[in-house]
Design a protein around this motif. Structure first.
Motif, PDB file in Angstrom:
ATOM      1  N   GLY A  28       0.833  -1.197   0.000  1.00 27.82           N
ATOM      2  CA  GLY A  28       0.000   0.000   0.000  1.00 27.82           C
ATOM      3  C   GLY A  28       0.869   1.248   0.000  1.00 27.82           C
ATOM      4  N   ALA A  29       0.232   2.396  -0.037  1.00 29.61           N
ATOM      5  CA  ALA A  29       0.960   3.672  -0.030  1.00 29.61           C
ATOM      6  C   ALA A  29       1.813   3.811   1.223  1.00 29.61           C
ATOM      7  N   ASN A  30       1.392   3.145   2.301  1.00 32.63           N
ATOM      8  CA  ASN A  30       2.132   3.208   3.558  1.00 32.63           C
ATOM      9  C   ASN A  30       3.193   2.100   3.655  1.00 32.63           C
ATOM     10  N   SER A  31       3.407   1.365   2.569  1.00 31.38           N
ATOM     11  CA  SER A  31       4.373   0.259   2.461  1.00 31.38           C
ATOM     12  C   SER A  31       3.960  -1.009   3.199  1.00 31.38           C
ATOM     13  N   TYR A  32       2.747  -1.033   3.733  1.00 32.27           N
ATOM     14  CA  TYR A  32       2.268  -2.254   4.381  1.00 32.27           C
ATOM     15  C   TYR A  32       1.911  -3.281   3.322  1.00 32.27           C
ATOM     16  N   ARG A  33       2.119  -4.531   3.664  1.00 35.17           N
ATOM     17  CA  ARG A  33       1.702  -5.611   2.765  1.00 35.17           C
ATOM     18  C   ARG A  33       0.172  -5.640   2.702  1.00 35.17           C
ATOM     19  N   VAL A  34      -0.340  -5.819   1.491  1.00 37.69           N
ATOM     20  CA  VAL A  34      -1.778  -5.945   1.289  1.00 37.69           C
ATOM     21  C   VAL A  34      -2.006  -7.262   0.535  1.00 37.69           C
ATOM     22  N   TYR A  35      -2.762  -8.161   1.148  1.00 36.96           N
ATOM     23  CA  TYR A  35      -2.993  -9.484   0.580  1.00 36.96           C
ATOM     24  C   TYR A  35      -4.379  -9.566  -0.037  1.00 36.96           C
ATOM     25  N   GLN A  36      -4.470 -10.347  -1.104  1.00 32.09           N
ATOM     26  CA  GLN A  36      -5.745 -10.586  -1.768  1.00 32.09           C
ATOM     27  C   GLN A  36      -6.543 -11.607  -0.953  1.00 32.09           C
ATOM     28  N   ASN A  37      -7.849 -11.668  -1.180  1.00 29.06           N
ATOM     29  CA  ASN A  37      -8.707 -12.591  -0.439  1.00 29.06           C
ATOM     30  C   ASN A  37      -8.316 -14.054  -0.652  1.00 29.06           C
ATOM     31  N   GLY A  38      -7.807 -14.396  -1.826  1.00 26.57           N
ATOM     32  CA  GLY A  38      -7.408 -15.766  -2.114  1.00 26.57           C
ATOM     33  C   GLY A  38      -6.242 -16.253  -1.269  1.00 26.57           C
ATOM     34  N   THR A  39      -5.531 -15.334  -0.647  1.00 25.49           N
ATOM     35  CA  THR A  39      -4.381 -15.704   0.175  1.00 25.49           C
ATOM     36  C   THR A  39      -4.815 -16.538   1.369  1.00 25.49           C
ATOM     37  N   LEU A  40      -5.963 -16.235   1.928  1.00 22.58           N
ATOM     38  CA  LEU A  40      -6.468 -16.993   3.076  1.00 22.58           C
ATOM     39  C   LEU A  40      -6.709 -18.452   2.673  1.00 22.58           C
ATOM     40  N   GLU A  41      -7.300 -18.663   1.512  1.00 28.20           N
ATOM     41  CA  GLU A  41      -7.538 -20.022   1.025  1.00 28.20           C
ATOM     42  C   GLU A  41      -6.212 -20.736   0.775  1.00 28.20           C
ATOM     43  N   ARG A  42      -5.259 -20.032   0.230  1.00 26.61           N
ATOM     44  CA  ARG A  42      -3.937 -20.618  -0.027  1.00 26.61           C
ATOM     45  C   ARG A  42      -3.253 -21.011   1.286  1.00 26.61           C
ATOM     46  N   LEU A  43      -3.380 -20.188   2.309  1.00 21.24           N
ATOM     47  CA  LEU A  43      -2.831 -20.525   3.626  1.00 21.24           C
ATOM     48  C   LEU A  43      -3.495 -21.781   4.184  1.00 21.24           C
ATOM     49  N   ASP A  44      -4.796 -21.894   3.983  1.00 19.49           N
ATOM     50  CA  ASP A  44      -5.516 -23.096   4.432  1.00 19.49           C
ATOM     51  C   ASP A  44      -4.954 -24.339   3.735  1.00 19.49           C
ATOM     52  N   LEU A  45      -4.665 -24.226   2.452  1.00 17.29           N
ATOM     53  CA  LEU A  45      -4.121 -25.358   1.699  1.00 17.29           C
ATOM     54  C   LEU A  45      -2.723 -25.731   2.192  1.00 17.29           C
ATOM     55  N   ILE A  46      -1.910 -24.724   2.493  1.00 15.65           N
ATOM     56  CA  ILE A  46      -0.568 -24.984   3.021  1.00 15.65           C
ATOM     57  C   ILE A  46      -0.668 -25.715   4.353  1.00 15.65           C
ATOM     58  N   GLN A  47      -1.539 -25.233   5.220  1.00 15.28           N
ATOM     59  CA  GLN A  47      -1.708 -25.865   6.530  1.00 15.28           C
ATOM     60  C   GLN A  47      -2.237 -27.290   6.393  1.00 15.28           C
ATOM     61  N   LEU A  48      -3.173 -27.500   5.480  1.00  9.35           N
ATOM     62  CA  LEU A  48      -3.692 -28.849   5.239  1.00  9.35           C
ATOM     63  C   LEU A  48      -2.568 -29.765   4.768  1.00  9.35           C
ATOM     64  N   GLY A  49      -1.778 -29.288   3.826  1.00 13.82           N
ATOM     65  CA  GLY A  49      -0.655 -30.078   3.331  1.00 13.82           C
ATOM     66  C   GLY A  49       0.302 -30.462   4.442  1.00 13.82           C
ATOM     67  N   GLN A  50       0.583 -29.531   5.329  1.00 11.71           N
ATOM     68  CA  GLN A  50       1.484 -29.831   6.446  1.00 11.71           C
ATOM     69  C   GLN A  50       0.860 -30.835   7.409  1.00 11.71           C
ATOM     70  N   ARG A  51      -0.429 -30.690   7.687  1.00 13.21           N
ATOM     71  CA  ARG A  51      -1.100 -31.657   8.570  1.00 13.21           C
ATOM     72  C   ARG A  51      -1.081 -33.061   7.976  1.00 13.21           C
ATOM     73  N   LEU A  52      -1.095 -33.152   6.644  1.00 20.08           N
ATOM     74  CA  LEU A  52      -1.068 -34.448   5.972  1.00 20.08           C
ATOM     75  C   LEU A  52       0.355 -34.995   5.864  1.00 20.08           C
ATOM     76  N   GLY A  53       1.333 -34.215   6.319  1.00 22.40           N
ATOM     77  CA  GLY A  53       2.707 -34.689   6.357  1.00 22.40           C
ATOM     78  C   GLY A  53       3.560 -34.326   5.162  1.00 22.40           C
ATOM     79  N   PHE A  54       3.090 -33.405   4.332  1.00 24.96           N
ATOM     80  CA  PHE A  54       3.859 -33.007   3.167  1.00 24.96           C
ATOM     81  C   PHE A  54       4.884 -31.939   3.540  1.00 24.96           C
ATOM     82  N   SER A  55       6.031 -31.987   2.882  1.00 20.64           N
ATOM     83  CA  SER A  55       7.047 -30.954   3.080  1.00 20.64           C
ATOM     84  C   SER A  55       6.605 -29.671   2.381  1.00 20.64           C
TER      85      SER A  55
END
Length: 127
Positions: free
Chosen positions: A32-59
């Motif tokens: 953003g104009a203040n240099s803060y990171r701004v994430y799209q809504n799809g990022t939350l879903e992607r984080l869920d997928l990463i966490q699921l992958g880790q729970r299933l034992g994937f690197s």
């Protein structure tokens, strides 16, 4: 959304989100104009997928590889990774089952030795 909100909504610390971004598991956030990171809504879903992958034992490497794909390639790779993981789990279960049997046998030998007044340490390692 800013990283603090993303962290709160996902339950993942902001430091981990930044790490995932550095490692290419998440797309680079816009700034953003203040240099803060701004994430799209799809990022939350992607984080869920990463966490699921880790729970299933994937690197993280395996997760990154699959998430880089799209369409049928994504589906095929995901199915292949899941099948491979199931095979790994089956091998681990076989090893653990054998170890469990060995521990039960050692316990029984020690108990029998104890009941007979024999050295329990020797009984545990016998066999």
């Amino acid at each position: 959304m800013k990283i603090g909100e993303l962290a709160e909504r996902s339950g993942i610390p902001a430091s981990t989100i930044r790490y995932y971004e550095r490692e290419g598991l998440l797309p680079k956030a816009q700034r953003g104009a203040n240099s803060y990171r701004v994430y799209q809504n799809g990022t939350l879903e992607r984080l869920d997928l990463i966490q699921l992958g880790q729970r299933l034992g994937f690197s993280l490497d395996a997760i990154r590889t699959v998430m880089a794909l799209q369409g049928d390639a994504l589906k095929d790779a995901l199915l292949g990774k899941l099948e491979t993981r199931l095979e790994e789990i089956d091998r681990l279960r076989a090893v653990l089952d054998a170890q469990r049997r060995s521990v039960v046998e050692a316990k029984e030998r020690v108990q029998a030795a104890r009941d007979q007044g024999v050295c329990a340490v020797e009984a545990a390692w016998a066999g």
